[in-house]
Design an enzyme around this catalytic site. Structure first.
Site, PDB file in Angstrom:
ATOM      1  N   ARG A   1     -23.016  48.311  -7.122  1.00 29.06           N
ATOM      2  CA  ARG A   1     -22.503  48.788  -5.838  1.00 29.06           C
ATOM      3  C   ARG A   1     -23.670  48.945  -4.856  1.00 29.06           C
ATOM      4  O   ARG A   1     -24.772  49.340  -5.255  1.00 29.06           O
ATOM      5  CB  ARG A   1     -21.819  50.132  -6.055  1.00 29.06           C
ATOM      6  CG  ARG A   1     -21.173  50.756  -4.813  1.00 29.06           C
ATOM      7  CD  ARG A   1     -19.974  50.004  -4.365  1.00 29.06           C
ATOM      8  NE  ARG A   1     -19.116  50.794  -3.476  1.00 29.06           N
ATOM      9  CZ  ARG A   1     -18.177  50.264  -2.702  1.00 29.06           C
ATOM     10  NH1 ARG A   1     -17.964  48.967  -2.709  1.00 29.06           N
ATOM     11  NH2 ARG A   1     -17.427  51.029  -1.933  1.00 29.06           N
TER      12      ARG A   1
ATOM     13  N   THR B   1     -12.393  41.442  -0.476  1.00 26.96           N
ATOM     14  CA  THR B   1     -12.998  41.641  -1.776  1.00 26.96           C
ATOM     15  C   THR B   1     -12.457  40.541  -2.660  1.00 26.96           C
ATOM     16  O   THR B   1     -11.575  39.788  -2.249  1.00 26.96           O
ATOM     17  CB  THR B   1     -12.580  43.092  -2.212  1.00 26.96           C
ATOM     18  OG1 THR B   1     -13.097  44.009  -1.275  1.00 26.96           O
ATOM     19  CG2 THR B   1     -12.979  43.469  -3.586  1.00 26.96           C
TER      20      THR B   1
ATOM     21  N   ASN C   1     -16.886  43.997   1.657  1.00 25.61           N
ATOM     22  CA  ASN C   1     -15.980  44.832   2.440  1.00 25.61           C
ATOM     23  C   ASN C   1     -15.158  44.031   3.426  1.00 25.61           C
ATOM     24  O   ASN C   1     -14.548  43.054   3.035  1.00 25.61           O
ATOM     25  CB  ASN C   1     -16.699  45.995   3.108  1.00 25.61           C
ATOM     26  CG  ASN C   1     -15.726  47.111   3.428  1.00 25.61           C
ATOM     27  OD1 ASN C   1     -14.726  47.266   2.743  1.00 25.61           O
ATOM     28  ND2 ASN C   1     -15.974  47.872   4.462  1.00 25.61           N
TER      29      ASN C   1
ATOM     30  N   GLU D   1     -20.314  47.721   3.833  1.00 23.98           N
ATOM     31  CA  GLU D   1     -19.771  48.669   2.858  1.00 23.98           C
ATOM     32  C   GLU D   1     -20.012  50.127   3.271  1.00 23.98           C
ATOM     33  O   GLU D   1     -19.385  51.032   2.729  1.00 23.98           O
ATOM     34  CB  GLU D   1     -20.427  48.396   1.500  1.00 23.98           C
ATOM     35  CG  GLU D   1     -19.492  48.499   0.331  1.00 23.98           C
ATOM     36  CD  GLU D   1     -18.600  47.282   0.144  1.00 23.98           C
ATOM     37  OE1 GLU D   1     -17.382  47.448   0.192  1.00 23.98           O
ATOM     38  OE2 GLU D   1     -19.105  46.170  -0.066  1.00 23.98           O
TER      39      GLU D   1
ATOM     40  N   ASP E   1     -17.173  52.363   3.763  1.00 23.85           N
ATOM     41  CA  ASP E   1     -16.455  52.971   2.635  1.00 23.85           C
ATOM     42  C   ASP E   1     -16.870  54.438   2.429  1.00 23.85           C
ATOM     43  O   ASP E   1     -16.232  55.169   1.662  1.00 23.85           O
ATOM     44  CB  ASP E   1     -16.687  52.182   1.340  1.00 23.85           C
ATOM     45  CG  ASP E   1     -15.696  51.022   1.202  1.00 23.85           C
ATOM     46  OD1 ASP E   1     -14.782  50.905   2.030  1.00 23.85           O
ATOM     47  OD2 ASP E   1     -15.848  50.233   0.252  1.00 23.85           O
TER      48      ASP E   1
ATOM     49  N   SER F   1     -15.573  53.599  -3.956  1.00 23.46           N
ATOM     50  CA  SER F   1     -14.852  52.329  -3.966  1.00 23.46           C
ATOM     51  C   SER F   1     -13.481  52.501  -4.610  1.00 23.46           C
ATOM     52  O   SER F   1     -13.218  53.501  -5.291  1.00 23.46           O
ATOM     53  CB  SER F   1     -15.670  51.320  -4.780  1.00 23.46           C
ATOM     54  OG  SER F   1     -14.935  50.135  -4.974  1.00 23.46           O
ATOM     55  N   SER F   2     -12.618  51.518  -4.389  1.00 21.60           N
ATOM     56  CA  SER F   2     -11.328  51.493  -5.104  1.00 21.60           C
ATOM     57  C   SER F   2     -11.282  50.360  -6.111  1.00 21.60           C
ATOM     58  O   SER F   2     -10.252  50.135  -6.755  1.00 21.60           O
ATOM     59  CB  SER F   2     -10.181  51.283  -4.106  1.00 21.60           C
ATOM     60  OG  SER F   2     -10.105  52.351  -3.228  1.00 21.60           O
TER      61      SER F   2
ATOM     62  N   GLY G   1      -8.158  44.199  -2.377  1.00 20.87           N
ATOM     63  CA  GLY G   1      -7.080  44.811  -1.590  1.00 20.87           C
ATOM     64  C   GLY G   1      -7.366  46.226  -1.137  1.00 20.87           C
ATOM     65  O   GLY G   1      -6.432  46.982  -0.873  1.00 20.87           O
ATOM     66  N   GLY G   2      -8.640  46.608  -1.067  1.00 20.25           N
ATOM     67  CA  GLY G   2      -9.005  47.922  -0.520  1.00 20.25           C
ATOM     68  C   GLY G   2      -8.339  49.055  -1.264  1.00 20.25           C
ATOM     69  O   GLY G   2      -8.260  49.058  -2.490  1.00 20.25           O
TER      70      GLY G   2
HETATM   71  N1  GLY Z   1     -14.908  47.707  -0.201  1.00 13.69           N
HETATM   72  C1  GLY Z   1     -13.802  47.802  -1.047  1.00 13.69           C
HETATM   73  C2  GLY Z   1     -13.961  48.810  -2.125  1.00 13.69           C
HETATM   74  O1  GLY Z   1     -15.062  49.003  -2.590  1.00 13.69           O
HETATM   75  O2  GLY Z   1     -13.033  49.430  -2.535  1.00 13.69           O
END
Ligand code: GLY
Length: 576
Positions: A116, A387, A407, A426, A429, A458-459, A478-479
């Site tokens: 990350r 993503t 992102n 990013e 986020d 993050s997701s 998909g965020g």
């Molecule tokens: N940028 C998408 C995530 O990390 O969830």
């Protein structure tokens, strides 16, 4: 619920086969029979085929090429990641980061490689706010000030040297070829570039790399990236140092700073991937392995599954099932907002969040007749969107589920001249101000505030699911909707549906705030909509579907492997 995963412990004890040369004849026949038996059982522990599912045919082919060349799933993951960095520049890349969830077949070892991005050392919690303390429009989205320190190059070098069989240079070869020879623009590329055209035009190097005379290129136009190919070669030759030190690092920092960013050489030199213990739980006899913080994915997924375990979903009416799922999503996302962040910076009550007692408490708070308004839950937040995900299984049974990001489509839109590297955005986020919505209309809390060197929440939820008879590898971009997509896909798998159903099924989502059920066009019948509205739900039917799930299924009992790529995207899944 106990885990029923097939582990090395389920193999016959090899000590039954005598190892001494003085063994009597009867012993020898036992020995030979034992070996035969062991090899048969072990064969059953290995899949009859390998599989690669990714969001782009060229990336899937890169993975297959590396498996064919004698690489394992981890080498193939390096190849697929690097190829995606070339052919899907709007989704992930060397200027971004991600999470690679690995399962090593020989010993069952599981780890999440955390590549990350990190906030630069000069980052400050209010860096995107003006003098009145209000967010500056676009500051955390466009240009190099929006970019965290990339993790993907370090992760690829790390995976190759710690888990791969082939040299990094071999696994990067398909991506270097793709960057040199180019790939053809398709309609999805055009849509993404159109969406970010303004930002791409601001960066001359980005415009040169991704546009044609300042415009979105037509379908079929070939995008060649010779400068990026050189950067990939530097990584191939020198490993991590080829990106984080020397000439490339110097150019990255110089370009970022000349254009309003705050990176330093120290930021790059100090960047290190982390090995994180994945989040592990169980659901109806299936073992679930998913992303650990700084992703919220695994925790939120398991919190939802723990709540679902208190009800029999299959015995419910459709309206009850959707209502219950939505209320479960709402509660888990409220906890995400309140508690989750980078484990190196914040203490998170993970034990409590993942306990059965807490799940029961939350499940009991669900009223089956009416909605629980999100404002009555005392929490906040979530994030970003463009993503990519891929899933790999090799013939030894090694597995990779990886979700990677830059992102927003095309990240910050900024390419550092002389590197070919498109930088992420990013930093968006992070929660740039507690309670203030980010680009996806979501709000955040203290645990995810910006701090120097911190990873943004993050997701991304690369996930493994297994029981005695099945192994599933899945994930999606998909965020903030990633986690609910993985949940819905996982429920299909648990209910015994075919791998295509996991990736195809209509999607709906609730993320605590905004307080509405988001649904894909046509996902709910009129009757279901009426039933949900009657219970107090607000419905937000979107004009476009979402997600791009890539899944692999190894049916150990039926002894076959299948894979599927989401029909919403242009990916390719191959079993070979
Ligand atoms: N940028 C998408 C995530 O990390 O969830």
């Amino acid at each position: 619920m106990p885990s029923t995963s097939a582990s090395p412990a389920s193999l016959p004890d090899p000590r039954v086969a005598p190892t001494s040369g003085k063994a009597p004849a009867r012993g020898w026949s036992f020995f030979i029979f034992g070996l035969l038996f062991l090899s048969l059982v072990q064969a059953a522990e290995r899949p009859p085929a390998a599989a690669v599912a990714s969001a782009h045919p060229a990336a899937t082919r890169a993975g297959l090429e590396i498996l064919q060349a004698g690489g394992n799933a981890f080498d193939a993951a390096v190849a697929v990641s690097a190829a995606l960095a070339v052919v899907e520049p709007y989704s992930s890349g060397l200027g971004g980061g991600g999470f690679w969830l690995l399962h090593r077949a020989t010993d069952g070892y599981e780890v999440m490689i955390d590549g990350r991005e990190k906030a630069p050392l000069a980052a400050r919690r209010d860096m995107y706010l003006d003098a009145r303390g209000e967010p500056v429009a676009g500051a955390s989205i466009d240009g190099p000030l929006a970019a965290g320190i990339p993790g993907e190059p370090a992760a690829l070098a790390y995976i190759a040297s710690h888990y791969g069989r082939l040299p990094l240079a071999r696994s990067l070869a398909p991506a270097i070829r793709l960057a040199d020879q180019g790939f053809r623009v398709d309609t999805h590329y055009r849509r993404m570039a159109e969406f970010r055209l303004k930002s791409l035009r601001v960066s001359p190097a980005a415009a040169k790399q991704f546009l044609l005379k300042g415009e979105v290129p037509p379908v079929g136009h070939v995008i060649r990236q010779p400068v990026l190919a050189e950067t990939l070669r530097a990584l191939a030759r020198k490993g991590r140092a080829g990106f984080y030190e020397g000439e490339i690092a110097r150019r990255l920092v110089e370009e970022v700073r000349r254009n309003g960013g705050i990176w330093t050489l120290d930021d790059l030199r100090q960047y290190a991937v982390k090995e994180r213990k994945p989040v592990v739980g169980s659901y109806r006899g299936w073992r679930v392995v998913s992303a650990a913080p700084p992703s919220s994915g695994g925790v939120v997924l398991l919190e939802m599954l723990n709540m679902l375990a208190w009800k029999d979903l299959q015995a419910m009416s459709e309206a009850d099932r959707v209502h219950y799922l939505v209320e479960v999503m709402r509660r888990a996302y409220a906890d995400r907002a309140r508690w989750l962040g980078d484990a190196d910076f914040v203490d998170m009550p993970l034990e409590r969040l993942l306990s059965a007692a807490y799940a029961r408490e939350l499940a009991n708070s669900i009223d089956m007749k009416k909605v629980t308004p999100s404002r009555s839950l005392d929490n906040v937040r979530s994030e970003g969107h463009d993503t990519t995900h891929f899933s790999i299984l090799d013939k030894d049974g090694n597995r990779v589920a990886a979700t990677l990001s830059i992102n927003y489509p095309f990240g910050s839109g900024f390419v550092a001249a002389g590197t070919g590297v498109l930088l992420n955005d990013e930093m968006d986020d992070f929660s740039i101000k507690p309670g203030v919505a980010n680009v996806y209309g979501l709000v955040g809390g203290e645990a995810n505030a910006i701090a120097p060197g911190k990873r943004m929440l993050s997701s991304m939820s690369p996930t493994f699911l297994e029981n005695r008879d099945h192994v599933a590898i899945l994930g999606t971009p998909g965020g903030s909707r990633i986690i609910t997509m993985v949940l819905l896909g996982l429920l299909e798998a648990v209910e015994g549906k075919d791998v295509r159903a996991w990736v195809q099924q209509p999607r709906f989502h609730h993320q605590y705030l905004p307080d509405a059920i988001q649904l894909e066009p046509g996902a709910f019948s009129d009757e279901l909509k009426t039933a949900l509205i009657r219970r107090g739900h607000e419905l937000d039917e979107k004009s476009r579907p979402w997600g791009n799930m890539q899944a692999v299924h190894w049916d150990r009992k039926g002894n076959f492997v299948e894979a599927a790529s989401d029909p919403r995207g242009g990916g390719m899944a191959v079993v070979r």
